[in-house]
Structures are given as structure tokens and as C-alpha cells.
Design a protein around this motif. Structure first.
Motif, PDB file in Angstrom:
ATOM      1  N   LEU A 213      -6.845   4.995   2.983  1.00  0.00           N
ATOM      2  CA  LEU A 213      -6.063   4.521   3.504  1.00  0.00           C
ATOM      3  C   LEU A 213      -6.254   3.658   4.429  1.00  0.00           C
ATOM      4  O   LEU A 213      -5.819   2.070   4.700  1.00  0.00           O
TER       5      LEU A 213
ATOM      6  N   GLN B 184      -6.527  -6.636   5.518  1.00  0.00           N
ATOM      7  CA  GLN B 184      -5.891  -7.730   6.714  1.00  0.00           C
ATOM      8  C   GLN B 184      -6.838  -8.575   7.303  1.00  0.00           C
ATOM      9  O   GLN B 184      -6.607  -9.945   7.692  1.00  0.00           O
TER      10      GLN B 184
ATOM     11  N   LEU C 226       1.000  -1.185   0.107  1.00  0.00           N
ATOM     12  CA  LEU C 226       0.061   0.216   0.160  1.00  0.00           C
ATOM     13  C   LEU C 226       0.889   1.283  -0.186  1.00  0.00           C
ATOM     14  O   LEU C 226       1.843   1.332   0.908  1.00  0.00           O
TER      15      LEU C 226
ATOM     16  N   ALA D 247       2.351  -1.089   4.194  1.00  0.00           N
ATOM     17  CA  ALA D 247       1.949   0.233   4.023  1.00  0.00           C
ATOM     18  C   ALA D 247       3.432   1.134   4.080  1.00  0.00           C
ATOM     19  O   ALA D 247       4.022   1.118   5.301  1.00  0.00           O
TER      20      ALA D 247
ATOM     21  N   VAL E 155      -0.599  -6.684   4.603  1.00  0.00           N
ATOM     22  CA  VAL E 155      -0.524  -5.391   3.689  1.00  0.00           C
ATOM     23  C   VAL E 155       0.666  -4.472   4.291  1.00  0.00           C
ATOM     24  O   VAL E 155       0.795  -4.365   5.608  1.00  0.00           O
TER      25      VAL E 155
ATOM     26  N   PHE F  73      -6.523  -0.923   4.251  1.00  0.00           N
ATOM     27  CA  PHE F  73      -5.561  -1.434   4.839  1.00  0.00           C
ATOM     28  C   PHE F  73      -6.269  -2.485   6.262  1.00  0.00           C
ATOM     29  O   PHE F  73      -5.515  -3.508   6.176  1.00  0.00           O
ATOM     30  N   GLN F  74      -7.111  -2.051   6.730  1.00  0.00           N
ATOM     31  CA  GLN F  74      -7.845  -2.841   7.840  1.00  0.00           C
ATOM     32  C   GLN F  74      -8.548  -4.015   7.081  1.00  0.00           C
ATOM     33  O   GLN F  74      -8.538  -5.079   7.529  1.00  0.00           O
TER      34      GLN F  74
END
Length: 192
Positions: A18, A26, A7, A34, A32, A22-23
Motif C-alpha cells: 500500500l 505520487q 488505489l 486511496a 493517487v 502510493f508514495q
């Protein structure tokens, strides 16, 4: 088995664009990482919250500090199965930073899944990887998408479009469609 995803973030990345992928990625078993150019794991980026409140464009408010969990300089794109590019103001300047465009180009040249939302299309256009593709983005980026040789997908703000392994959407209200389509491209199976 989960995929390893990269990411690409930067200061004033759109907060929801974002945090949510991201969450969510996962939560379904993917790893992921970042990253942000010039920053390392443990550093943070500042986010911005964009909202649609009836003005001619979105409003912007301070978001959160998002802690990066990997270092940009240590990234080897060949080690990743897919790329996620959130929007906000970050893509505008990230496209000028050393190493960013070749990284984005790697995912396209290797035919790996890419998910970009909102102003993330600015990175796709700058990397020269969307010619002949159907691409959605925040409407203010339509000219950049078309100048890069792509067909701008003028879709509702809560929808997404998939062209091959490229999944794009106009803004964060599209998260359910955008993330679902990206998961399909990744081959992620979710049982109910």
C-alpha cells in the motif's frame, strides 16, 4: 502530465504494498486516490506487514494506520486512468463488498492500466477479468488465478509480469519491477 490513479485498500492490506506504490506513484507526478469501501477521506485502514522468515508461509505483524485521502462512495471510475490493487488480507474480503467488483471490471472493460500484487489477484479473479491472461500473484493464490481461466506466472518473488495493460507480481520484493512495468504501461517518462 500526471495520471489520476485509484488505489483500492482495506483493513489488513499489506503495508509495503500500500505505502510504497502510493508514495512512489505520487513522487513521479501522478495523483493517487486511496479508498476503502465503507470509509471516507480522513478515515484510516490498518495495515499488516508480511515477511518471509523461513516458515511454510509468510509471517504477519501489525503495520501502520494509513489515512485514506478519498471516499469510496464518491469514486467515479471513469474519472481515473488506472487502478492499483495491493495485496494482504484485504482483497479476500473486499471482493465480497458491494460496488468493488464492478469498479474493478470498469478498468478492464475500458482497457485502462491495472497493477495488482500478491493477493490482489483474488480481486482480479473474482471480477472475472483475467481469463486467457498471464497473471502473477502470491503462490497461495495460483489456484484461484488458474480457476479464473488465467495462466499463473510462476516467477521469482522479485519479478513482475505485464500482459497488455495488466501488471502483476507475487509480493512486495517485486516493487522495483512491478512499479517500473506499471509506469511503462501508464506511459510515464522518467528522465535521468
Amino acid at each position: 502530465m500526471g495520471k489520476k490513479l485509484l488505489l483500492l485498500a482495506g483493513d489488513y492490506v499489506e503495508d509495503y504494498e500500500l505505502m510504497v506504490p502510493f508514495q512512489a506513484l505520487q513522487a513521479v507526478g501522478h495523483r493517487v486516490d486511496a479508498v476503502c469501501p465503507g470509509k471516507k477521506a480522513g478515515d484510516f485502514v490498518l495495515t499488516a506487514i508480511h515477511d518471509f522468515e523461513g516458515a511454510q508461509t509468510y509471517s504477519e505483524k501489525p503495520g501502520h494506520r494509513f489515512t485514506l485521502n478519498a471516499s469510496f462512495e464518491a469514486v467515479k471510475p471513469q474519472d481515473y486512468d488506472g487502478l492499483v490493487i495491493p495485496g494482504g488480507r484485504a482483497p479476500e474480503y473486499l471482493r465480497t463488498m458491494p460496488g468493488v467488483l464492478p469498479l474493478v471490471q470498469h478498468f478492464s472493460q475500458a482497457d485502462k492500466p491495472i497493477a495488482a500484487i500478491c493477493h490482489g489477484a483474488q480481486l482480479l479473479a473474482a471480477a472475472g477479468i483475467i481469463r486467457g491472461r498471464k497473471v502473477s500473484a502470491y503462490p497461495a493464490c495460483a489456484a484461484e488465478v488458474e480457476l479464473a481461466g488465467a495462466s499463473y506466472a510462476d516467477i521469482p518473488v522479485d519479478q513482475a509480469v505485464t500482459d497488455g495493460k495488466l501488471v502483476t507480481a507475487p509480493a512486495w520484493p517485486a516493487h522495483p519491477a512491478w512499479i517500473a512495468q506499471f509506469l511503462t504501461v501508464l506511459g510515464t517518462k522518467i528522465s535521468h
